[in-house]
Design an enzyme around this catalytic site. Sequence first.
Site, PDB file in Angstrom:
ATOM      1  N   ASN A   1     -32.719  80.820 -23.950  1.00  0.00           N
ATOM      2  CA  ASN A   1     -32.194  82.189 -23.993  1.00  0.00           C
ATOM      3  C   ASN A   1     -33.133  83.058 -24.811  1.00  0.00           C
ATOM      4  OD1 ASN A   1     -30.749  84.565 -24.254  1.00  0.00           O
ATOM      5  ND2 ASN A   1     -28.878  83.603 -24.987  1.00  0.00           N
TER       6      ASN A   1
ATOM      7  N   ASP B   1     -39.522  80.975 -31.718  1.00  0.00           N
ATOM      8  CA  ASP B   1     -38.108  80.733 -31.423  1.00  0.00           C
ATOM      9  C   ASP B   1     -37.846  79.225 -31.369  1.00  0.00           C
ATOM     10  OD1 ASP B   1     -35.439  81.087 -30.908  1.00  0.00           O
ATOM     11  OD2 ASP B   1     -35.685  81.808 -28.849  1.00  0.00           O
TER      12      ASP B   1
ATOM     13  N   HIS C   1     -31.570  90.476 -30.995  1.00  0.00           N
ATOM     14  CA  HIS C   1     -31.494  89.601 -29.827  1.00  0.00           C
ATOM     15  C   HIS C   1     -30.899  90.459 -28.709  1.00  0.00           C
ATOM     16  CE1 HIS C   1     -30.359  85.646 -27.802  1.00  0.00           C
ATOM     17  NE2 HIS C   1     -29.662  86.537 -27.111  1.00  0.00           N
TER      18      HIS C   1
ATOM     19  N   HIS D   1     -32.702  70.792 -30.780  1.00  0.00           N
ATOM     20  CA  HIS D   1     -31.379  70.275 -30.413  1.00  0.00           C
ATOM     21  C   HIS D   1     -31.446  68.754 -30.351  1.00  0.00           C
ATOM     22  CE1 HIS D   1     -29.566  74.138 -29.460  1.00  0.00           C
ATOM     23  NE2 HIS D   1     -30.621  74.452 -28.728  1.00  0.00           N
TER      24      HIS D   1
ATOM     25  N   HIS E   1     -39.736  83.743 -36.382  1.00  0.00           N
ATOM     26  CA  HIS E   1     -38.519  83.385 -35.644  1.00  0.00           C
ATOM     27  C   HIS E   1     -38.418  81.864 -35.502  1.00  0.00           C
ATOM     28  CE1 HIS E   1     -35.739  84.628 -32.071  1.00  0.00           C
ATOM     29  NE2 HIS E   1     -35.333  83.477 -32.603  1.00  0.00           N
TER      30      HIS E   1
ATOM     31  N   HIS F   1     -37.975  87.804 -29.002  1.00  0.00           N
ATOM     32  CA  HIS F   1     -38.278  87.118 -27.733  1.00  0.00           C
ATOM     33  C   HIS F   1     -38.193  88.024 -26.494  1.00  0.00           C
ATOM     34  CE1 HIS F   1     -33.954  86.850 -28.006  1.00  0.00           C
ATOM     35  NE2 HIS F   1     -33.948  85.752 -28.738  1.00  0.00           N
TER      36      HIS F   1
ATOM     37  N   ASP G   1     -29.513  86.740 -34.379  1.00  0.00           N
ATOM     38  CA  ASP G   1     -30.136  86.034 -33.257  1.00  0.00           C
ATOM     39  C   ASP G   1     -29.283  84.869 -32.775  1.00  0.00           C
ATOM     40  OD1 ASP G   1     -32.468  85.544 -31.492  1.00  0.00           O
ATOM     41  OD2 ASP G   1     -32.445  83.637 -32.544  1.00  0.00           O
TER      42      ASP G   1
ATOM     43  N   LEU H   1     -34.142  76.507 -38.406  1.00  0.00           N
ATOM     44  CA  LEU H   1     -34.243  75.279 -39.196  1.00  0.00           C
ATOM     45  C   LEU H   1     -32.926  74.513 -39.256  1.00  0.00           C
ATOM     46  CD1 LEU H   1     -36.536  76.422 -42.158  1.00  0.00           C
ATOM     47  CD2 LEU H   1     -37.156  75.223 -40.052  1.00  0.00           C
ATOM     48  N   ARG H   2     -31.842  75.147 -38.785  1.00  0.00           N
ATOM     49  CA  ARG H   2     -30.529  74.503 -38.596  1.00  0.00           C
ATOM     50  C   ARG H   2     -29.781  74.121 -39.870  1.00  0.00           C
ATOM     51  NH1 ARG H   2     -30.245  76.670 -33.783  1.00  0.00           N
ATOM     52  NH2 ARG H   2     -31.219  75.524 -32.082  1.00  0.00           N
TER      53      ARG H   2
END
EC number: 3.5.2.3
Length: 418
Positions: free
Chosen positions: A266, A293, A167, A297, A46, A220, A140, A49-50
């Site tokens: 979250n 997870d 999720h 950011h 989980h 999660h 997710d 990598l954006r």
Amino acid sequence: MLGGEPQDVLIEGSTIAAVGHGLPDEGAEVVEAGGKVLLPGLVDLHTHLREPGREDSETVLTGTRAAAAGGYTAVFAMANTFPVADTAGVVEQVWRLGREHGYCDVQPIGAVTVGLEGRKLAELGAMHESAAGVTVFSDDGKCVDDAVIMRRALEYVKAFDGVVAQHAQEPRLTEGAQMNEGVVSAELGLGGWPAVAEESIIARDVLLAEHVGSRVHICHLSTAGSVEIVRWAKSRGIRVTAEVTPHHLLLTDELVRTYNPVYKVNPPLRTERDVLALREALADGTIDIVATDHAPHPHEDKDCEWAAAAMGMVGLETALSVVQETMVDTGLLDWADVADRMSFAPARIGQATGHGRPVSAGEPANLTLVDTAYRGPVDPAGFASRSRNTPYEGRELPGRVTHTWLRGKATLVDGKLT
């Protein structure tokens, strides 16, 4: 070595050639590992990598460098990118970027629904048959809250023994939620995220998985009630697996009293009772794996008022230390158990070929060396990740990954990326 006396490990090419005492080292590069623990390369089921779309937060390159620094040789990249990884083309793009950069293997996770919108199944078969060979599917960041869509997804992936990673968040019970619903949320006046919003979805989905005869994985997991539902489902033989994050093993909602958005995540940080239940469940096998997870950011998305802040924490570079702190140093797990929860089991759930293998002759040389005696403060300035949103800044944690090898090639040497 895990749970035994010290031994030598000889690597030739991409493979472990021999394990034993007094192995010949003529012409070999020798790494002195006395007092350290050698683990199979870690596998994260989980990771965010954006890329594509949010390269200001992370890229496949920076994320896999962070993974190598944390002892990981394989990560599964979540689908909530821009564009969403809901087609063969996007998952192949992510897969190829991972192969090009070479710090760890990247296995894309495909979206369950088109655009993560929860209305129409994505191209599950095409993503599985692509070069990326997707076996794990997840929306997710969003819950597949429509029971019919969830059933259809479970039926579809059953054909190739895939898994749907849920999720678990009932959206109507979490509208406007800012933190765990409880005493602290009431005192702070922040919108509460009730435990039942997670537990009700897990209960529904394990029953759907039983009905279909398919595999479901719970992302999660964060509450004591969720633990009991998964424990019950496993007792019935339902094909359910579950993960817990490092931060849910250590941190509680009391930290939200600081209003520091670094603690906004979250599912939210829960109570001490939940934390203890999660640790017990990871120890007894009710929870199968630890997954980071990892949610990077940029600074501006976290350095703001609580309500406006993005949810998520980076975790690849601190995960093993948190597990040592909460599970090993407390006596709940030994290092052989850690190898299972952070390598063998996630590789098995995600079908990560060549990973999660024992440290023995003939196996791929995917390895992690850990200085378990180390203890020191976390300094995000030294992170390989592009983002710095860690909840552990300045906190002393044990353990330090000193070396990582991917198929015999060193990606981390003496704590420094190659």
